[in-house]
Motif scaffolding. Structure first.
Motif, mmCIF file in Angstrom:
data_model
loop_
_atom_site.group_PDB
_atom_site.id
_atom_site.type_symbol
_atom_site.label_atom_id
_atom_site.label_comp_id
_atom_site.label_asym_id
_atom_site.label_seq_id
_atom_site.Cartn_x
_atom_site.Cartn_y
_atom_site.Cartn_z
ATOM 1 N N GLY A 63 41.561 42.918 35.993
ATOM 2 C CA GLY A 63 41.336 43.429 37.336
ATOM 3 C C GLY A 63 39.895 43.244 37.728
ATOM 4 N N CYS A 64 39.445 43.958 38.767
ATOM 5 C CA CYS A 64 38.080 43.697 39.241
ATOM 6 C C CYS A 64 37.050 43.963 38.169
ATOM 7 C CB CYS A 64 37.714 44.468 40.503
ATOM 8 S SG CYS A 64 38.778 45.744 41.073
ATOM 9 N N GLY A 65 37.309 44.917 37.263
ATOM 10 C CA GLY A 65 36.316 45.266 36.257
ATOM 11 C C GLY A 65 35.903 44.102 35.381
ATOM 12 N N ALA A 66 36.719 43.055 35.322
ATOM 13 C CA ALA A 66 36.375 41.916 34.477
ATOM 14 C C ALA A 66 35.032 41.337 34.882
ATOM 15 C CB ALA A 66 37.461 40.854 34.579
ATOM 16 N N SER A 97 40.455 45.601 32.004
ATOM 17 C CA SER A 97 39.339 45.754 32.923
ATOM 18 C C SER A 97 39.841 46.074 34.321
ATOM 19 C CB SER A 97 38.494 44.496 32.921
ATOM 20 O OG SER A 97 39.333 43.376 32.961
ATOM 21 N N GLY A 98 40.245 47.313 34.526
ATOM 22 C CA GLY A 98 40.568 47.726 35.883
ATOM 23 C C GLY A 98 42.049 47.764 36.143
ATOM 24 N N TYR A 99 42.399 47.684 37.430
ATOM 25 C CA TYR A 99 43.795 47.872 37.797
ATOM 26 C C TYR A 99 44.682 46.880 37.063
ATOM 27 C CZ TYR A 99 42.901 43.917 40.840
ATOM 28 O OH TYR A 99 42.553 42.698 41.306
ATOM 29 N N LEU A 100 45.873 47.325 36.786
ATOM 30 C CA LEU A 100 46.792 46.515 36.018
ATOM 31 C C LEU A 100 48.079 46.433 36.807
ATOM 32 C CD1 LEU A 100 46.866 45.098 33.387
ATOM 33 C CD2 LEU A 100 47.592 47.174 32.278
ATOM 34 N N LEU A 117 39.082 50.350 31.302
ATOM 35 C CA LEU A 117 37.843 50.269 32.051
ATOM 36 C C LEU A 117 38.094 50.697 33.494
ATOM 37 C CD1 LEU A 117 35.045 49.210 31.413
ATOM 38 C CD2 LEU A 117 35.737 47.021 32.287
ATOM 39 N N GLY A 118 37.372 51.686 33.963
ATOM 40 C CA GLY A 118 37.464 52.042 35.374
ATOM 41 C C GLY A 118 38.529 53.076 35.666
ATOM 42 N N SER A 119 38.382 53.730 36.809
ATOM 43 C CA SER A 119 39.324 54.809 37.139
ATOM 44 C C SER A 119 40.748 54.304 37.300
ATOM 45 C CB SER A 119 38.889 55.513 38.421
ATOM 46 O OG SER A 119 37.857 54.843 39.031
ATOM 47 N N CYS A 120 40.902 53.026 37.628
ATOM 48 C CA CYS A 120 42.261 52.530 37.839
ATOM 49 C C CYS A 120 43.111 52.677 36.603
ATOM 50 C CB CYS A 120 42.218 51.072 38.264
ATOM 51 S SG CYS A 120 41.850 50.878 39.985
ATOM 52 N N THR A 121 42.545 52.408 35.430
ATOM 53 C CA THR A 121 43.337 52.534 34.216
ATOM 54 C C THR A 121 43.557 53.994 33.868
ATOM 55 O OG1 THR A 121 41.317 52.411 32.937
ATOM 56 C CG2 THR A 121 42.523 50.389 33.233
ATOM 57 N N GLY A 148 42.947 55.347 40.192
ATOM 58 C CA GLY A 148 41.787 55.035 41.014
ATOM 59 C C GLY A 148 42.161 54.890 42.459
ATOM 60 N N MET A 149 41.578 53.904 43.109
ATOM 61 C CA MET A 149 41.898 53.751 44.525
ATOM 62 C C MET A 149 43.220 53.018 44.735
ATOM 63 S SD MET A 149 39.073 51.013 45.596
ATOM 64 C CE MET A 149 39.718 49.653 46.509
ATOM 65 N N TYR A 150 43.844 52.607 43.645
ATOM 66 C CA TYR A 150 45.160 52.000 43.783
ATOM 67 C C TYR A 150 46.254 52.998 43.414
ATOM 68 C CZ TYR A 150 42.819 47.597 44.430
ATOM 69 O OH TYR A 150 42.040 46.600 44.924
ATOM 70 N N PHE A 151 45.997 54.272 43.698
ATOM 71 C CA PHE A 151 46.960 55.294 43.286
ATOM 72 C C PHE A 151 48.274 55.173 44.048
ATOM 73 C CE2 PHE A 151 47.039 58.195 46.908
ATOM 74 C CZ PHE A 151 46.003 57.672 47.644
ATOM 75 N N THR A 202 34.840 55.434 32.467
ATOM 76 C CA THR A 202 35.153 55.759 33.854
ATOM 77 C C THR A 202 34.161 55.111 34.804
ATOM 78 O OG1 THR A 202 33.803 57.715 33.735
ATOM 79 C CG2 THR A 202 36.119 57.964 33.235
ATOM 80 N N GLY A 203 34.509 55.167 36.077
ATOM 81 C CA GLY A 203 33.654 54.587 37.104
ATOM 82 C C GLY A 203 34.448 53.594 37.901
ATOM 83 N N CYS A 204 33.960 53.307 39.091
ATOM 84 C CA CYS A 204 34.651 52.332 39.927
ATOM 85 C C CYS A 204 33.588 51.522 40.627
ATOM 86 C CB CYS A 204 35.545 53.008 40.952
ATOM 87 S SG CYS A 204 36.377 51.881 42.055
ATOM 88 N N MET A 205 33.162 50.469 40.048
ATOM 89 C CA MET A 205 33.415 50.088 38.686
ATOM 90 C C MET A 205 32.269 50.523 37.799
ATOM 91 S SD MET A 205 32.693 46.062 39.387
ATOM 92 C CE MET A 205 34.367 45.774 39.676
ATOM 93 N N PRO A 206 32.495 50.663 36.492
ATOM 94 C CA PRO A 206 31.413 51.044 35.593
ATOM 95 C C PRO A 206 30.385 49.923 35.505
ATOM 96 C CG PRO A 206 33.547 51.015 34.472
ATOM 97 C CD PRO A 206 33.756 50.453 35.814
#
Ligand code: SF4
Lengths: 197, 213, 301
Positions: free
Chosen positions: B63-66, B99-102, B126-130, B134-137, B157-161
């Protein structure tokens, strides 16, 4: 602004096209970008005319808008003339049920990909378009197409994906107002959880 | 299911007909087992130390965290100092950074890659999505809670860390590994049925064996 | 000639020294490359840690007999290469198992590991592995040509196929080295050296960024650890051959370390400043630049 008489302008293109197809008015957005409405049956011939006679060789995008209340889908074909630096968007409206539109993959092969996406996300049928029914992004989707506005994403997510208990959602605008000016907004949701200001 | 995965009759070049069932023939369907640590405590401690000091991350950005992992390779953050390296193949990696939303589609690939990694292996979310969506709730195709589908050792945690947060997270993971507390692979094997049920609940077109070795 | 059994423990000592030196050297090379990129890079002992970790992984998966044998062949290639040439010239202990025709055997061993890998990687069934092997074989073959030519030139020059005798002929001062008595052969061999060290610009086969990591895609845990062991030994063994053939050999360990380091640095220095060649480019490069020099070297002798 170039005058109407300028044959190289969008207005010129519009005028020539109007002689052939029942076009709506030109809706300019900025220099070099304008939109125009036309009936759905005229879109494919108009597009091939634009491509072959007017130099609009590039299909920039094909996308859809769901006008739920009017029971319509709007399709937007954005085409580009690179030499003249002109972008023209053709907008057509089709009924929502049954949602069907003539395929333009024979004018631009790339359109097939857009049409696959629209098929999956909006459920719009493009008979004859290659690989139309193959999964595009979603694999084995079992609900109504997710980009239709009557699809309730929140409910779907709640029902399908496990939630972590304790998640809080704050509206950023009211949260920041509350934090920065607590006395000016005394009545505003003082019990925002976790807000220790 | 895709046509090439279906059971079918094939005629070989020598004219002999035989049956091919890709899901059974091309994969081994042995389920994972809980692996005992080494018998000697001191050996296991040595291995745990080595595992902590040699973290090989699978280069799979979900996801974006990558995008926050790339700076770790650059001179500014230089994660190689800590024994952290990237491997292009799941066989050689022992850390999977989600790394992020899945999305559900990616989740399927993630499960396959995760199962190809060798025990012991670790998962970092990584990130609130996992963590909680997160914002993809309210998204129609992303999962909201990673630990339902894979055993997670650590969340960052973090968006993004920021990369610093990642480094801090990796150092924290090292402590877990050294203490012998990062046994995600065994946890996965022990609760295999539960994880599979959760995975199959969201992945509808399950066209692979239950365990991809 | 009766076989001296004491050679075996001494060979093992050689192996041990070379193995550790190789691990440290590899880390040092990685550090140099990192410093060129203004990073700190891995710690010097990182390779040991990686090795322990890989031996310590709890599960392994096999794809069949050849899959097992691949890394074993590879390691055999490395060790065989090392043991059949004299590590230190004139030392009773570290001449290892060298004998009269060892040059030909060494040439064979250079190739042996790659062939073993081809078998093993092929068995893994991974398409990337097969792709990597075919790239690797074509590139190594192309790189081997100039080296073989250079070796023949040297063998003709000294009229022997024994590495020990070739080293013996180079003793007595720097100007006796093949480097000065037959510079063309050395030039051809050094170009081939660049290609066979798996560093840029010829590292396409093993580069992690390319078709993922090439032949060892499927190798993991202890298989990978075996391959890593070989990565420490094999390059050194190859450099030893170069050292013996072209740079006067070594008579004691410090000289050995220094010469191996310097020769390796040639490929490292070229490597850190070079982008990567595609396989067909590198083959063309070898055929155009290195092979003619090798032929000239033979003619010149
Ligand atoms: S937590 Fe934020 S940055 Fe990370 S994947 Fe989700 S939306 Fe993207």
């Amino acid at each position: 602004m170039p005058s109407n008489a300028d044959p190289m302008s969008l207005a010129g293109v519009h005028a020539r096209l109007q002689a052939l197809f029942p076009l709506g008015d030109l809706a300019p957005r900025r220099a070099g970008l304008a939109f125009v409405d036309l009936p759905a049956t005229c879109a494919p011939p108009a597009l091939s005319h634009l491509r072959d006679r007017e130099g609009f060789g590039h299909l920039v995008l094909l996308t859809a808008v769901d006008w739920l209340e009017e029971e319509l889908f709007q399709l937007t074909y954005l085409v580009c003339n690179r030499e003249a630096r002109l972008d023209l968007g053709l907008r057509v409206r089709i009924p929502r049920e049954p949602a069907r539109m003539e395929s333009i993959h024979d004018i631009w092969p790339t359109a097939a990909t857009y049409q696959r996406e629209l098929r999956e996300m909006f459920g719009i049928d493009f008979p004859g378009s290659p690989r139309l029914d193959e999964a595009f992004i979603l694999e084995d989707w079992r609900d109504i197409p997710p980009y239709r506005r009557d699809f309730d994403t929140l409910r779907f997510a709640r029902e399908n994906f496990a939630e972590r208990p304790g998640r809080e959602t704050w509206d950023p605008a009211s949260h920041m107002r509350q934090r920065l000016y607590p006395e000016a907004n005394p009545g505003m949701d003082p019990s925002v959880p976790g807000d220790r200001s | 299911m895709k046509a090439e995965l279906e059971k079918r009759l094939v005629t070989g070049p020598d004219g002999v007909e035989f049956e091919v069932d890709p899901l059974r023939d091309y994969y081994c369907d042995a389920l994972p087992e809980v692996q005992r640590p080494a018998y000697l405590r001191i050996v296991e401690d040595l291995f745990n130390w080595a595992r902590a000091e040699s973290i090989w991350i699978l280069g799979f950005g979900t996801g974006c965290g990558a995008i926050e992992m790339r700076p770790l390779m650059t001179p500014r953050f230089d994660a190689y100092r800590y024994g952290i390296q990237w491997r292009p193949t799941p066989r050689q990696a022992n850390l999977f950074v989600i790394s992020g939303y899945l999305s559900v589609k990616t989740l399927k690939r993630v499960i396959r890659s995760y199962e190809q990694m060798q025990n012991p292996k670790y998962v970092v979310g990584l990130g609130s999505c996992t963590l909680n969506g997160g914002m993809y709730f309210d998204s129609y195709n992303t999962i909201k809670r990673l630990d339902q589908y894979l055993p997670v050792d650590l969340y960052i945690t973090g968006c993004m860390p920021r990369p610093e947060a990642l480094l801090a997270g990796f150092l924290e993971l090292k402590k877990l590994i050294r203490a012998g507390k990062a046994e995600g692979a065994n946890q996965y094997a022990a609760n295999f049925a539960w994880y599979k049920a959760n995975q199959k609940q969201v992945i509808h077109d399950w066209d692979m064996p239950d365990y991809n070795w | 000639m009766s076989f001296d059994w004491m050679r075996i423990p001494w060979s093992l000592v050689t192996l041990f020294i070379v193995f550790n030196y190789g691990l440290l050297l590899n880390a040092l090379i990685a550090k140099i490359a990192a410093r060129v990129g203004r990073r700190h890079g891995i710690p010097l002992w990182q390779n040991y840690v990686d090795l322990i970790k890989n031996y310590g992984q709890r599960t392994t998966i096999s794809h069949g007999v050849h899959f097992y044998l691949g890394p074993v062949f590879r390691l055999t290639g490395g060790i065989g290469l090392l043991l059949f040439v004299p590590t230190l010239y004139g030392s009773a202990y570290f001449a290892n198992l060298s004998f009269a025709g060892d040059l030909i055997l060494a040439l064979y061993f250079v190739f042996f590991g790659t062939l073993g890998m081809a078998l093993g990687a092929g068995e893994s069934g991974h398409p990337y592995a097969a792709l990597g092997v075919s790239r690797g074989l074509s590139q190594v073959t192309a790189a081997e040509l100039p080296f073989a030519l250079a070796v023949f030139a040297v063998a003709l020059q000294y009229q022997t196929l024994s590495v020990t005798e070739i080293v013996a002929a180079q003793q007595g001062g720097i100007h006796h080295w093949t480097l000065f008595t037959n510079p063309l052969a050395v030039a051809a061999a050094m170009l081939s050296f660049l290609g066979s060290m798996m560093r840029p610009p010829f590292d396409l086969v093993l580069a992690p960024q390319e078709i993922p990591i090439g032949p060892p895609t499927e190798y993991h845990s202890s298989y990978l650890a075996l391959l890593q062991t070989n990565r420490a030994i094999f390059p050194i063994a190859k450099v030893v051959i170069y050292m013996n053939l072209f740079f006067g050999g070594a008579t004691n360990w410090p000289v050995f370390f220094l010469k191996v380091f310097l020769i390796t640095m040639v490929s490292v220095v070229v490597g850190v400043v070079s982008p990567r060649f595609r396989v067909e480019q590198s083959i063309r490069w070898f055929l155009i630049w290195a092979v003619p020099i090798g032929i000239l070297a033979i003619l010149w002798v």
